[in-house]
Design a protein around this motif. Structure first.
Motif, PDB file in Angstrom:
ATOM      1  N   ALA A 281    -111.056 -57.182  38.542  1.00  0.00           N
ATOM      2  CA  ALA A 281    -109.677 -57.678  38.546  1.00  0.00           C
ATOM      3  C   ALA A 281    -109.576 -58.990  39.319  1.00  0.00           C
TER       4      ALA A 281
ATOM      5  N   MET B 247    -108.457 -66.626  35.130  1.00  0.00           N
ATOM      6  CA  MET B 247    -107.183 -67.004  34.513  1.00  0.00           C
ATOM      7  C   MET B 247    -106.639 -68.295  35.133  1.00  0.00           C
TER       8      MET B 247
ATOM      9  N   SER C 241    -111.013 -61.622  37.149  1.00  0.00           N
ATOM     10  CA  SER C 241    -110.070 -61.913  36.072  1.00  0.00           C
ATOM     11  C   SER C 241    -108.992 -62.887  36.539  1.00  0.00           C
TER      12      SER C 241
END
Length: 143
Positions: free
Chosen positions: A7, A14, A10
């Protein structure tokens, strides 16, 4: 624990992708840049599919409900909104608002049991965390 690190990765990816995409669109325009992002993502997925497992492509027709197949459409919208928000606000402010919107919408999805997600009871600690995040945004925006 691995989910925690994935996470974090991620979120980092992003933010970097948003900056890259915003810079690309300055030269190419919004829809050419967005198409490039989606095309290169498709190519990476095709290569990964070819190398790793080759699940049946026909299985996509078995997805139910069919509206779940709109993830790519939503992805194009995400790319557009990230580019526009980063261009208008800068990467840090845009990412902060994007993350809080993700938290709020994800929690509503859990609370209401939407889209096949198991329904969760209201948790005042989570509401407090969201309020604290909103206060954090206010402090971050404060000049």
């Amino acid at each position: 624990m691995i989910g925690f690190f994935i996470a974090l990765l991620s979120g980092a990816l992003m933010s970097v992708q948003g900056v890259f995409n915003t810079q690309v669109t300055k030269t190419t325009g919004m829809w050419v840049g967005n198409a490039w992002v989606q095309l290169t993502a498709f190519l990476v997925c095709a290569v990964a599919w070819f190398v790793t497992g080759r699940e049946s492509i026909a299985a996509i027709g078995k997805v139910d409900p069919k509206y779940m197949l709109l993830g790519g459409v939503i992805g194009a919208g995400i790319t557009w909104t990230v580019i526009k928000s980063m261009a208008a606000l800068g990467p840090a402010k845009a990412a902060l608002l994007i993350v809080i919107a993700q938290l709020i919408v994800a929690y509503v999805i859990e609370l209401m049991g939407l889209f096949g997600v198991e329904k969760e009871p209201l948790d005042w600690k989570k509401i407090g965390g969201l309020v604290l995040a909103l206060i954090g945004i206010a402090i971050f925006q404060w000049e």
